[in-house]
Scaffold this active site. Structure first.
Site: not given
Ligand code: AMP
Length: 286
Positions: A30, A32, A34, A37, A61, A153-154, A157, A191
């Protein structure tokens, strides 16, 4: 790196003669972005000939309109970061492109996610996993990646995604990557950008407590130790615990003290509000 904003642009890229037939690794995000990702992008490029990252803040979601409105959007910085990696293309569609209107219509169908929808994140964020299943069903069917990469982390999910792929016979290999953390232990999250300075200073206590628990829990002390950690976190002025639980790492059923914690398939899960920003984290029990 190709920047693709529509299905048509994506189709053209995949159909150019130099691309056809090459294995595709898909990293849905989504934005932003880091280092967490980017670690998934790196994993994807080790395993696949081409890597596609998507950036789409998926409205279906979000179970709270305010959370959606405040979700960080940092498109240019995201492109700059992705250009430092082996990402070949980024798919960054509008809501209209995905759902056919600027506001998504009602869900066309219900996904059977079983017990995953009634525990932990499923119970605390009604509709969240239906929204995740809806967007990934669209992405997997239209993008047709060989593999897709998700973070631990998720953790819940990941189980939802695996179940979706299996029940819908989507034929995508799901690969998980470890959680990346800031030097003070806070799990990286888009976040985190929304935390006040005080909340950013206090939020590392979440993982500190998870880590402490992972080393000290026994079948005898676990209720008291969980309570102690909840107290420690709630005493921080910006933190408020939504849940802190031990649950089965596949079924997510709660631990009841009847089996050995260390040999069993148990994991710690937490959701904590930090200055109003909802953070989640999880940790194995060592
Ligand atoms: P998001 O952009 O938060 O929806 O996350 C996109 C993908 O990155 C999802 O598969 C998350 O589980 C993964 N992700 C988010 N934060 C982390 C993290 N700190 N370490 C590893 N993967 C992450």
């Amino acid at each position: 790196m190709h920047i693709l904003r529509s299905w048509e642009e994506l189709r053209k890229w995949r159909n150019t003669p130099s691309e056809r037939g090459l294995s595709l690794g898909f990293v849905p995000t989504m934005g932003a972005l880091h280092a967490g990702h980017l670690s998934l992008v790196a994993l994807a490029s080790e395993e696949c000939a081409r890597v596609l990252t998507s950036i789409f803040v998926n409205p279906t979601q979000f179970n709270r309109a305010e959370d959606l409105a405040l979700y960080p959007r940092t498109e240019d910085a995201d492109f700059d970061l992705l250009r430092t990696t082996s990402c070949d293309a980024v798919f960054i569609p509008s809501v209209q492109e995905i759902y056919g209107a600027s506001e998504p219509g009602p869900a066309p169908r219900h996904y059977d996610l079983g017990e995953l929808e009634s525990v932990l994140e499923g119970a605390h964020r009604p509709g969240h996993f239906q929204g995740v299943a809806r967007i990934l069903d669209v992405f997997f069917r239209r993008i047709e990646p060989q593999s897709a990469f998700f973070g631990e982390k998720d953790f819940q999910q990941l189980a939802v995604v695996r179940r979706l792929v299996e029940t819908e016979s989507l034929g995508v290999r799901i690969v998980e990557g470890p959680t990346h953390r800031e030097p003070d232990g806070l799990a990286m999250s888009s976040r985190n950008l929304r935390l006040t300075p005080q909340a950013r200073a206090e939020a590392p206590a979440i993982y500190r407590e998870l880590h402490r628990l992972s080393k000290t829990l026994t079948p005898y002390n676990w209720p008291a130790e969980l309570e102690r950690s909840v107290d420690v976190l709630n005493r921080c002025s910006t933190l408020e615990v939504e849940y802190l639980e031990i649950a089965h790492r596949d079924r997510f059923s709660p631990y009841d003290g009847s089996t050995d914690l260390r040999l069993g398939p148990w994991r710690l899960f937490a959701a904590v509000h930090a200055s109003g920003v909802r953070l989640i984290d999880n940790c194995s029990i060592e």
